[in-house]
Design a protein around this motif. Structure first.
Motif: not given
Length: 541
Positions: A267-273, A354-360, A422-423
């Motif tokens: 799943a991570g390879s399909e949708v980053a994060g 740092r490396e993790i965005s708000l959406s992630e 994404d889910l």
């Protein structure tokens, strides 16, 4: 009940320190590595020694060693010391040899967990990390036997405090990593050899330190480790018979985990994060209440239930178990509701750096909220499983675990196929929560046949806890919506939401539960340093 809570007070403080620093450790690792390729490689490699250890010996050590040591202490002329020395020698021999072999087979080990279509750079990095991490299996095993021996001697504190040292070492390692020169954008291909070496050595050194920290406490009990190979006729044959079923239990659990890892990495390879690192970080947050409260209760109860089983007193065993279940429910019910309401806000507060965005970060919170539906079933399921281990019955827990693992895999595969990309990982979290519901229903029914029914107080406490937390939860949802409308969903909004909603939830819950005269609340509050002692009432269970 009161004696249980008093015996777990020091242990709970140690567990809070352990899990608190563990939380900081996860935060540091997530901050420096993120949830993309490097985070995936690190988490897969760091999970591998845990799974291998559980498959080889860990399930046996955690499930049957305490009851066996309790009986050896009761029946052997030396108080069970020689028996413990043989167990420790066996663990060192088996896991030491396995560690050497696994380092050589690191590529094959990594390929078990990573999806076949994984990025080659991610795979190569995971293999390098695995060669650093796989020797940890030896220290996991030695530490498990040493900790079990200390628990049977009433020394619960050192095994609870030892992980603090491990966490501190890893936190320092993460901070050193931040200070090293490296690429502007951290990827599996750009991470430097020095950064890899610091992480690899530092994380493994933490496990070594955790094990070594138990040695002084062992010496204080009079235990001296003498390597013993006189295993024939030592009574370990009985342990081997018990271990056969435990091995089935562990295989079922780890097979389900491998399915989860493969699906989440895909799943991570399909949708980053939205892959395995997000799943791991959400699971770590979800386990905090269980690890702080339920693990302390389980650790204190298992020797007591084992003694009751050895004395052939099923009614006493049931009373001890029910007291532990009530104590666990008082904390787990509001914790689960808080995660449902505040999951994204909590994760934003913790991981949006740092490396993790708000959406992630908010997606990690969504996973936390989904996991939350399994918190109460998981905690009570794990506690009731220990009642079977106390009776040296490993067959029943093994068969139950197979059912739970099959449920998880079937639900995960169906949800993964049905949900949008994404889910998909959220579906895997839901499948895991569902499996724990099935597990607790099944194990509760089987336990009634073995020990007889309780007095109904466990279900009464559960119902009252739920009734007490829901009004505050509804108010907290309104507060959350208001805060987000004014301050947004970023760090500031998350901070204010967690503080205000947490106060509403906790304050309303304790107030209502106290008015309902649930004695477990008074007993728990009486153990908080600085609060006046309250009337503890009855001391049964």
């Amino acid at each position: 009940m009161t004696s249980l809570l008093r015996s777990t007070r020091t242990m709970a403080i140690g567990t809070v320190a352990s899990r608190g620093t563990g939380f900081l450790r996860t935060l540091v690792i997530a901050t420096v590595l993120g949830v993309a390729a490097v985070g995936t490689a690190f988490n897969v490699a760091n999970t591998a020694p845990n799974i291998v250890y559980e498959l080889l010996l860990g399930g046996v050590l955690s499930s049957v060693v305490v009851p066996l040591l309790v009986r050896a202490a009761k029946n052997d002329s030396d108080g069970g010391e020689a028996y413990a020395q043989r167990l420790l020698s066996l663990a060192v021999l088996v896991l030491g040899g396995a560690a050497l072999l696994l380092v050589l087979l690191a590529p094959a080990v990594v390929d078990v967990y990573l999806d076949a279509d994984a990025d080659p750079a991610t795979r190569d990095l995971a293999i390098v990390f695995a060669r650093f991490f796989l020797p940890q299996v030896l220290f996991y095993g030695a530490g498990a036997v040493m900790g079990a021996y200390l628990n049977t001697r009433g020394r619960f504190g050192p095994p609870m405090w030892a992980p603090v040292l491990n966490n501190v070492v890893v936190i320092v390692t993460g901070l050193v990593f931040l200070l090293l020169p490296g690429p502007t954008k951290l990827t599996a291909g750009s991470i430097t050899d020095m950064q890899i070496t610091v992480l690899g050595i530092g994380v493994t050194l933490g496990i070594v330190a955790q094990t070594a920290a138990l040695v002084p406490a062992l010496r204080q009990t009079g235990f001296r480790f003498v390597p013993r190979l006189d295993l024939r006729g030592s009574g370990l044959g009985h342990a081997a018979k018990l271990a056969r079923w435990v091995f089935l239990l562990v295989v079922a659990q780890q097979a389900a985990l491998i399915v989860v890892i493969k699906l989440t990495t895909k799943a991570g390879s399909e949708v980053a994060g939205r892959g395995y690192p997000s799943y791991v970080y959400a699971f770590t947050l979800w386990q905090l209440p269980y690890a702080i409260v339920a693990v302390s209760v389980i650790t204190a109860l298992l020797p007591r239930m084992s003694r009751a089983a050895a004395d052939e007193a099923p009614a006493r065993l049931r009373a001890i178990l029910d007291g532990g279940l009530r104590a666990v429910l008082v904390v787990m019910v509001p914790a689960a509701v808080a995660f449902v309401v505040l999951g994204p806000s909590i994760a934003t507060l913790v991981f949006n750096h740092r490396e993790i965005s708000l959406s992630e970060a908010r997606f990690i919170g969504v996973l936390l909220a989904v996991f939350a539906f399994g918190l109460v079933p998981f905690s009570t399921y794990q506690l009731q499983m220990r009642a079977f281990f106390a009776q040296q019955d490993t067959r029943t827990p093994a068969l139950v675990s197979v059912v739970v693992s099959v449920t998880m895999v079937v639900a995960d595969v169906i949800l993964y196929a049905a949900l949008p990309a994404d889910l998909k990982v959220a579906g895997l979290a839901a499948g895991q929560a569902l499996s724990y519901v099935v597990g607790v229903v099944l194990v509760s029914r089987l336990l009634v046949r073995r020990t007889g029914p309780g007095r109904g107080r466990v279900l009464q406490v559960a119902a009252r806890c739920l009734a007490a937390v829901l009004p505050g939860a509804l108010v907290a949802v309104l507060v959350l919506l208001g805060v987000q409308a004014l301050l947004g969903q970023g760090f500031l909004g998350a901070l204010v939401a967690v503080v205000l909603c947490g106060a509403v939830l906790a304050g309303g819950y304790v107030a209502l539960l106290t008015r309902m005269r649930v004695p477990e609340v008074d007993r728990l509050l009486s153990l908080v340093p600085g609060l006046p002692r309250r009337d503890l009432g009855r001391t049964d269970g």
